[in-house]
Design a protein around this motif. Sequence first.
Motif, PDB file in Angstrom:
ATOM      1  N   ALA A   1     -41.171 -10.941 -21.717  1.00 49.38           N
ATOM      2  CA  ALA A   1     -42.090 -11.270 -22.806  1.00 49.38           C
ATOM      3  C   ALA A   1     -41.434 -12.090 -23.912  1.00 49.38           C
ATOM      4  CB  ALA A   1     -42.682  -9.996 -23.394  1.00 49.38           C
ATOM      5  N   GLY A   2     -40.116 -12.265 -23.841  1.00 46.91           N
ATOM      6  CA  GLY A   2     -39.454 -13.127 -24.812  1.00 46.91           C
ATOM      7  C   GLY A   2     -38.632 -12.433 -25.878  1.00 46.91           C
ATOM      8  N   VAL A   3     -38.334 -11.152 -25.714  1.00 48.88           N
ATOM      9  CA  VAL A   3     -37.465 -10.455 -26.669  1.00 48.88           C
ATOM     10  C   VAL A   3     -36.021 -10.823 -26.316  1.00 48.88           C
ATOM     11  CG1 VAL A   3     -36.712  -8.208 -27.530  1.00 48.88           C
ATOM     12  CG2 VAL A   3     -39.111  -8.574 -26.967  1.00 48.88           C
ATOM     13  N   VAL A   4     -35.340 -11.474 -27.273  1.00 44.72           N
ATOM     14  CA  VAL A   4     -33.978 -11.967 -27.015  1.00 44.72           C
ATOM     15  C   VAL A   4     -33.009 -11.489 -28.088  1.00 44.72           C
ATOM     16  CG1 VAL A   4     -34.708 -14.020 -25.753  1.00 44.72           C
ATOM     17  CG2 VAL A   4     -34.521 -14.114 -28.227  1.00 44.72           C
TER      18      VAL A   4
ATOM     19  N   GLY B   1     -30.546 -11.425 -31.148  1.00 41.53           N
ATOM     20  CA  GLY B   1     -30.609 -12.111 -32.429  1.00 41.53           C
ATOM     21  C   GLY B   1     -31.999 -12.114 -33.050  1.00 41.53           C
ATOM     22  N   MET B   2     -32.959 -11.533 -32.356  1.00 43.28           N
ATOM     23  CA  MET B   2     -34.336 -11.488 -32.849  1.00 43.28           C
ATOM     24  C   MET B   2     -34.476 -10.399 -33.914  1.00 43.28           C
ATOM     25  SD  MET B   2     -37.576 -11.213 -30.316  1.00 43.28           S
ATOM     26  CE  MET B   2     -38.965 -12.259 -30.568  1.00 43.28           C
ATOM     27  N   ASN B   3     -35.367 -10.613 -34.865  1.00 43.51           N
ATOM     28  CA  ASN B   3     -35.668  -9.628 -35.902  1.00 43.51           C
ATOM     29  C   ASN B   3     -36.342  -8.411 -35.256  1.00 43.51           C
ATOM     30  OD1 ASN B   3     -36.887  -8.192 -37.981  1.00 43.51           O
ATOM     31  ND2 ASN B   3     -37.425 -10.021 -39.130  1.00 43.51           N
ATOM     32  N   MET B   4     -35.990  -7.202 -35.693  1.00 44.67           N
ATOM     33  CA  MET B   4     -36.555  -5.969 -35.123  1.00 44.67           C
ATOM     34  C   MET B   4     -38.076  -5.953 -35.264  1.00 44.67           C
ATOM     35  SD  MET B   4     -35.818  -3.048 -33.691  1.00 44.67           S
ATOM     36  CE  MET B   4     -36.342  -1.383 -33.482  1.00 44.67           C
ATOM     37  N   GLY B   5     -38.589  -6.366 -36.410  1.00 48.05           N
ATOM     38  CA  GLY B   5     -40.035  -6.379 -36.636  1.00 48.05           C
ATOM     39  C   GLY B   5     -40.757  -7.305 -35.675  1.00 48.05           C
ATOM     40  N   ASP B   6     -40.195  -8.495 -35.471  1.00 46.20           N
ATOM     41  CA  ASP B   6     -40.808  -9.451 -34.548  1.00 46.20           C
ATOM     42  C   ASP B   6     -40.776  -8.920 -33.116  1.00 46.20           C
ATOM     43  OD1 ASP B   6     -41.270 -11.195 -36.655  1.00 46.20           O
ATOM     44  OD2 ASP B   6     -39.433 -12.350 -36.311  1.00 46.20           O
ATOM     45  N   ALA B   7     -39.665  -8.308 -32.750  1.00 47.44           N
ATOM     46  CA  ALA B   7     -39.531  -7.757 -31.395  1.00 47.44           C
ATOM     47  C   ALA B   7     -40.540  -6.630 -31.173  1.00 47.44           C
ATOM     48  CB  ALA B   7     -38.107  -7.258 -31.175  1.00 47.44           C
ATOM     49  N   MET B   8     -40.726  -5.782 -32.178  1.00 46.21           N
ATOM     50  CA  MET B   8     -41.682  -4.674 -32.042  1.00 46.21           C
ATOM     51  C   MET B   8     -43.120  -5.179 -31.990  1.00 46.21           C
ATOM     52  SD  MET B   8     -40.050  -1.929 -31.510  1.00 46.21           S
ATOM     53  CE  MET B   8     -41.100  -0.527 -31.833  1.00 46.21           C
ATOM     54  N   LYS B   9     -43.407  -6.304 -32.656  1.00 46.71           N
ATOM     55  CA  LYS B   9     -44.752  -6.894 -32.590  1.00 46.71           C
ATOM     56  C   LYS B   9     -45.072  -7.336 -31.162  1.00 46.71           C
ATOM     57  CE  LYS B   9     -45.090  -8.464 -37.351  1.00 46.71           C
ATOM     58  NZ  LYS B   9     -45.010  -9.596 -38.253  1.00 46.71           N
ATOM     59  N   ILE B  10     -44.051  -7.742 -30.437  1.00 40.92           N
ATOM     60  CA  ILE B  10     -44.232  -8.116 -29.033  1.00 40.92           C
ATOM     61  C   ILE B  10     -44.328  -6.848 -28.173  1.00 40.92           C
ATOM     62  CG2 ILE B  10     -43.129  -9.202 -27.023  1.00 40.92           C
ATOM     63  CD1 ILE B  10     -41.819 -11.181 -29.024  1.00 40.92           C
TER      64      ILE B  10
ATOM     65  N   LYS C   1     -35.574   2.244 -28.764  1.00 34.22           N
ATOM     66  CA  LYS C   1     -34.209   2.269 -28.243  1.00 34.22           C
ATOM     67  C   LYS C   1     -33.927   1.013 -27.406  1.00 34.22           C
ATOM     68  CE  LYS C   1     -31.679   5.013 -24.922  1.00 34.22           C
ATOM     69  NZ  LYS C   1     -31.734   6.230 -24.122  1.00 34.22           N
ATOM     70  N   VAL C   2     -34.872   0.648 -26.537  1.00 33.07           N
ATOM     71  CA  VAL C   2     -34.693  -0.526 -25.672  1.00 33.07           C
ATOM     72  C   VAL C   2     -34.693  -1.805 -26.495  1.00 33.07           C
ATOM     73  CG1 VAL C   2     -35.734  -1.880 -23.820  1.00 33.07           C
ATOM     74  CG2 VAL C   2     -35.587   0.603 -23.609  1.00 33.07           C
ATOM     75  N   VAL C   3     -35.611  -1.911 -27.484  1.00 32.75           N
ATOM     76  CA  VAL C   3     -35.672  -3.089 -28.323  1.00 32.75           C
ATOM     77  C   VAL C   3     -34.347  -3.260 -29.067  1.00 32.75           C
ATOM     78  CG1 VAL C   3     -36.752  -4.094 -30.383  1.00 32.75           C
ATOM     79  CG2 VAL C   3     -38.178  -3.194 -28.538  1.00 32.75           C
ATOM     80  N   LYS C   4     -33.827  -2.159 -29.623  1.00 31.89           N
ATOM     81  CA  LYS C   4     -32.540  -2.231 -30.350  1.00 31.89           C
ATOM     82  C   LYS C   4     -31.424  -2.695 -29.428  1.00 31.89           C
ATOM     83  CE  LYS C   4     -33.550   1.217 -33.857  1.00 31.89           C
ATOM     84  NZ  LYS C   4     -33.374   2.617 -34.287  1.00 31.89           N
ATOM     85  N   SER C   5     -31.425  -2.239 -28.199  1.00 33.20           N
ATOM     86  CA  SER C   5     -30.360  -2.646 -27.268  1.00 33.20           C
ATOM     87  C   SER C   5     -30.479  -4.115 -26.878  1.00 33.20           C
ATOM     88  CB  SER C   5     -30.372  -1.770 -26.021  1.00 33.20           C
ATOM     89  OG  SER C   5     -31.488  -2.082 -25.201  1.00 33.20           O
ATOM     90  N   LEU C   6     -31.712  -4.633 -26.859  1.00 33.25           N
ATOM     91  CA  LEU C   6     -31.915  -6.037 -26.488  1.00 33.25           C
ATOM     92  C   LEU C   6     -31.589  -7.006 -27.620  1.00 33.25           C
ATOM     93  CD1 LEU C   6     -35.195  -5.907 -24.378  1.00 33.25           C
ATOM     94  CD2 LEU C   6     -32.900  -6.423 -23.559  1.00 33.25           C
ATOM     95  N   ILE C   7     -31.849  -6.582 -28.859  1.00 34.10           N
ATOM     96  CA  ILE C   7     -31.583  -7.491 -29.983  1.00 34.10           C
ATOM     97  C   ILE C   7     -30.257  -7.140 -30.547  1.00 34.10           C
ATOM     98  CG2 ILE C   7     -34.002  -7.870 -30.503  1.00 34.10           C
ATOM     99  CD1 ILE C   7     -33.684  -5.971 -32.881  1.00 34.10           C
TER     100      ILE C   7
END
Length: 141
Positions: A105-108, A110-119, A135-141
């Motif tokens: 979905a595009g979570v990469v 260096g991405m902002n946590m808020g932007d990643a969670m919006k996805i 937990k997964v979002v934090k590990s990805l960004i």
Amino acid sequence: MLKVTVFEQLKRAMKEKDTLSKGVLTLLKSSLDLTEKEKGSALTEEEEVAIVNREIKQTNQALEGAEKAQRDDLIEQEKAKLVLLKSFLPKQLSEEEVVALLTEAGVVKGMNMGDAMKIAKPLLAGKTDGSTMSKVVKSLI
């Protein structure tokens, strides 16, 4: 529809005199009915899953409190409630499946946590719990 399933299981629990299931199902049915009444129309599947997740979160909090108080009787009761509530959720994704979906979905990095969670939130709603998602979002960004 989830509401019908809950009602059928509630009737069965009443016939079998299963007080724990009856209590949990009554609470869940009341939440579904109240939310539907406030909305003024039938609930979507996502809204029903959100209500079940809210009840699971509250039960988890009660379980934590029981564990801190070392109340074995309450711990068993809360665990049984969790099993029953989780049976109403769709199949939950594993962490690996969540990582794959979010990467796709595009979570990469260096991405902002808020932007990643919006996805992540709309993509994973009802498919995994909030703590796993975070937990997964934090590990990805």
